[in-house]
Design an enzyme around this catalytic site. Structure first.
Site, PDB file in Angstrom:
ATOM      1  N   GLY A  45       1.195  -1.053   0.248  1.00  0.00           N
ATOM      2  CA  GLY A  45       0.270  -0.027  -0.410  1.00  0.00           C
ATOM      3  C   GLY A  45       0.546   1.219   0.421  1.00  0.00           C
ATOM      4  N   THR A  46       0.553   1.728  -0.185  1.00  0.00           N
ATOM      5  CA  THR A  46       1.469   3.718  -0.609  1.00  0.00           C
ATOM      6  C   THR A  46       1.068   4.680   0.095  1.00  0.00           C
ATOM      7  OG1 THR A  46       0.395   3.413  -2.910  1.00  0.00           O
ATOM      8  CG2 THR A  46       2.413   2.693  -2.894  1.00  0.00           C
ATOM      9  N   THR A  47       0.332   5.509  -1.008  1.00  0.00           N
ATOM     10  CA  THR A  47       0.697   6.922  -0.159  1.00  0.00           C
ATOM     11  C   THR A  47      -0.496   7.406   0.773  1.00  0.00           C
ATOM     12  OG1 THR A  47       1.640   7.923  -1.356  1.00  0.00           O
ATOM     13  CG2 THR A  47       0.473   9.724  -0.088  1.00  0.00           C
ATOM     14  N   LYS A  71      -7.082   1.620   3.468  1.00  0.00           N
ATOM     15  CA  LYS A  71      -5.630   1.933   4.074  1.00  0.00           C
ATOM     16  C   LYS A  71      -5.922   2.531   5.563  1.00  0.00           C
ATOM     17  CE  LYS A  71      -2.963   2.530   0.235  1.00  0.00           C
ATOM     18  NZ  LYS A  71      -2.259   3.255  -0.355  1.00  0.00           N
ATOM     19  N   ALA A 123       3.720   4.158  -7.641  1.00  0.00           N
ATOM     20  CA  ALA A 123       3.021   3.324  -7.224  1.00  0.00           C
ATOM     21  C   ALA A 123       1.704   4.329  -6.035  1.00  0.00           C
ATOM     22  CB  ALA A 123       4.152   2.892  -5.762  1.00  0.00           C
TER      23      ALA A 123
END
Lengths: 287, 278
Positions: free
Chosen positions: B52-54, B85, B231
């Site tokens: 998972g990213t930002t 997320k 990403a």
């Protein structure tokens, strides 16, 4: 004379049962009942910190009478059981029946293995989509489980309270009506009657309309309001129950009104004197 | 587990420890704890699982905001377009993660149960700094896996009901793989696009921003991150996939409804048509 070293199992179990029953009978009672929008818990409990009613999981509540340290242990164990089940599986997989079985197992073990049985009685309540699907399980000190329809009363005056609930409980009651019935039942009948005020009550609900955690306590101003709401509707049905102190306050506009209220109260008292003949004793208990 | 053996009490009755769910699991069911699993002795495992990213967080007047994009990547592939997320932790706090998705989701779940378990056992909530500390212990438990490439870094935000001034009661706690917590002022971001999101916030953020302003800032910073970090997922107008935005204020946690986020996203995209740099 020599001490008898042998006691028959029957005798042992009878003694233990009697001991546990006596302990439970000393405590104040708890009522659990279903109503239109959920399950209502009402306990007579002056403490705001030492609870008799508690949340176990999203749709499961817990009520108990008896020794505080013992049912507090059971409550914590129930929370642990439910949280592990919910964490390992899914929140929807935590069911009241599973918890009731775990309690039954533990109480049964404690009753047979320990010299002193737990002096507790426990109710596990699971709220469903409709009052018909609510589940109330009553567990006693020896691990027996009962699946109760609609209402459970536990504690010292359980039989008398059950009788009142049996006559008047309906599944489509509103919260205020259900609370009034519970308070009325807890207040006792005849010579034992004493009026319970909001400050002597511990009230909580499992609200079927909510998603996620459905348990909430009703305290403070919200409880006062709810008690006041339930009062007028039920008062005429019960001559022996003078209206709670809070009820006429908002309504009486002038001196004439106040006077007539006073007269009505007098009349009520007179009636109940005729009927029960023990009213002064009841008043004394009020303190 | 011997639950039904006569004469023995099940573990939940025999347990004498404190109100921590993670501590209890260590005794009752250690296999359910993320930090307790054997890993292969060596090698980087980072490419095995989606990441998972930002995530961005910022305080605003009267509360705190937490928002995340929706993308999970596996190497050069997009593993999932609409991963979630950002989660409620309890009534007054929210939590999000960047890093290995499976372990991150498990951490979110464990932390939520940890808070709820304490609340039920003790009859009262942990203080906000205590919640942040509990989370640090859980992140630290994952250190072994993190060294092998399965790192997870959460971002924890909450509203402190005991704060003297409700206007500045929003708090942000960040973590690294060895634990934490580090209390952040004003705003923070984690994950692969965090550098760009933070740069965007640095230029636009002001302390007296209100909730609506904060939502717009968050969406813009995620947009900036998505522009420069492959990403991080940008708003997907074709599939109606938008960032998840959570606000925590005196009334508790609330997630912004999707249509509200969509409206902000559309207006940001509209503006960027004219000024691509924002």
């Amino acid at each position: 004379m020599t001490m008898p070293f042998y006691a028959s199992p029957e005798q042992l179990m009878r003694d233990k049962s009697e001991y546990a029953r006596k302990g439970i009978a000393r405590g104040r009672s708890v009522v659990v009942l279903t109503y239109a929008d959920g399950v209502l818990f009402v306990a007579e409990n002056v403490s705001t910190a030492l609870h008799k009613v508690a949340e176990i999981y999203d749709r499961i509540g817990f009520a108990a009478v008896g020794r505080y340290n013992e049912f507090e242990n059971l409550r914590k164990a129930g929370v642990r059981y439910a949280d592990v089940q919910g964490y390992a599986n899914n929140r929807a997989d935590v069911r009241g029946l599973g918890l009731a079985n775990v309690y039954a197992q533990a109480l049964g073990t404690l009753f047979t293995e320990q010299p002193k049985p737990f002096e507790v009685e426990v109710c596990v309540a699971e709220v469903g989509d409709s009052p018909q699907r609510d589940q109330l399980y009553r567990l006693t000190y020896d691990g027996s489980v009962g699946d109760e329809p609609g209402y459970v009363a536990m504690g010292g005056q359980a039989d008398a309270i059950s009788a009142v609930l049996r006559d008047r409980h309906r599944e489509d009651m509103t919260l205020a009506e259900a609370l009034r019935l519970a308070v009325d039942a807890l207040s006792g009948t005849g010579a034992e009657r004493r009026e319970l005020t909001a400050s002597q009550l511990e009230v909580a609900v499992l609200d079927r309309r909510r998603s996620g955690r459905t348990f909430r306590r009703i305290t403070g101003a919200a409880l006062d309001e709810l008690v006041a709401q339930g009062t007028p509707a039920e008062a005429p049905a019960d001559a022996g129950a003078p209206a709670d102190a809070g009820e006429p306050a908002g309504e009486s506009a002038g001196a004439a009104d106040a006077e007539s209220t006073g007269k009505a109260a007098e009349k009520d008292t007179g009636k109940s004197d005729e009927a029960g003949g023990e009213k002064p004793a009841g008043d004394a208990d009020d303190k | 587990m011997g639950r039904d053996l006569p004469g023995r009490l099940p573990v939940e009755f025999a347990y004498t420890g404190g109100p921590s769910f993670a501590d209890y699991l260590r005794v009752a069911a250690p296999e359910l704890l993320p930090g307790r699993r054997p890993l292969p002795p060596s090698g980087a495992l980072g490419d095995l699982a989606p990441h998972g990213t930002t995530i961005v967080a910022m305080t605003y007047a009267g509360g705190v905001l937490l928002a995340g994009d929706r993308r999970a990547t596996m190497g050069n592939l997009i593993a999932q377009r609409d991963i979630r997320k950002v989660f409620p932790a309890d009534t007054y706090s929210a939590i999000a993660f960047a890093g290995t998705a499976g372990i991150g989701l498990e951490l979110m779940r464990l932390f939520r149960v940890e808070l709820e378990h304490y609340e039920k056992i003790e009859g009262t909530s942990l203080s906000l700094p205590a919640k942040a500390n509990r989370l640090a212990a859980m992140v630290r438990d994952n250190l072994g896996a993190a060294i092998q490439g399965l790192a997870v870094v959460p971002l924890f935000t909450g509203y402190d009901p005991t704060a003297a001034d409700p206007a500045t009661a929003g708090r942000i706690y960040s973590y690294d793989v060895t634990g934490g917590p580090y209390e952040e002022r004003d705003f923070h971001a984690v994950g692969s696009g965090s550098l760009f999101a933070k740069s965007a916030l640095k230029k636009r953020y002001s302390r007296d921003v209100d909730a609506d302003g904060a939502v717009r800032l968050a969406v813009e910073s995620l947009y900036d991150a998505a522009e420069d970090d492959t990403a991080t997922g940008g708003p997907d107008l074709a599939r109606s996939i938008f960032p998840i935005v959570a606000l925590v204020d005196a009334d508790g946690f609330r997630e912004l409804p999707e249509e509200d986020v969509a409206a902000v996203v559309r207006s940001v995209v509209e503006e960027r048509m004219q000024h691509p740099g924002g």
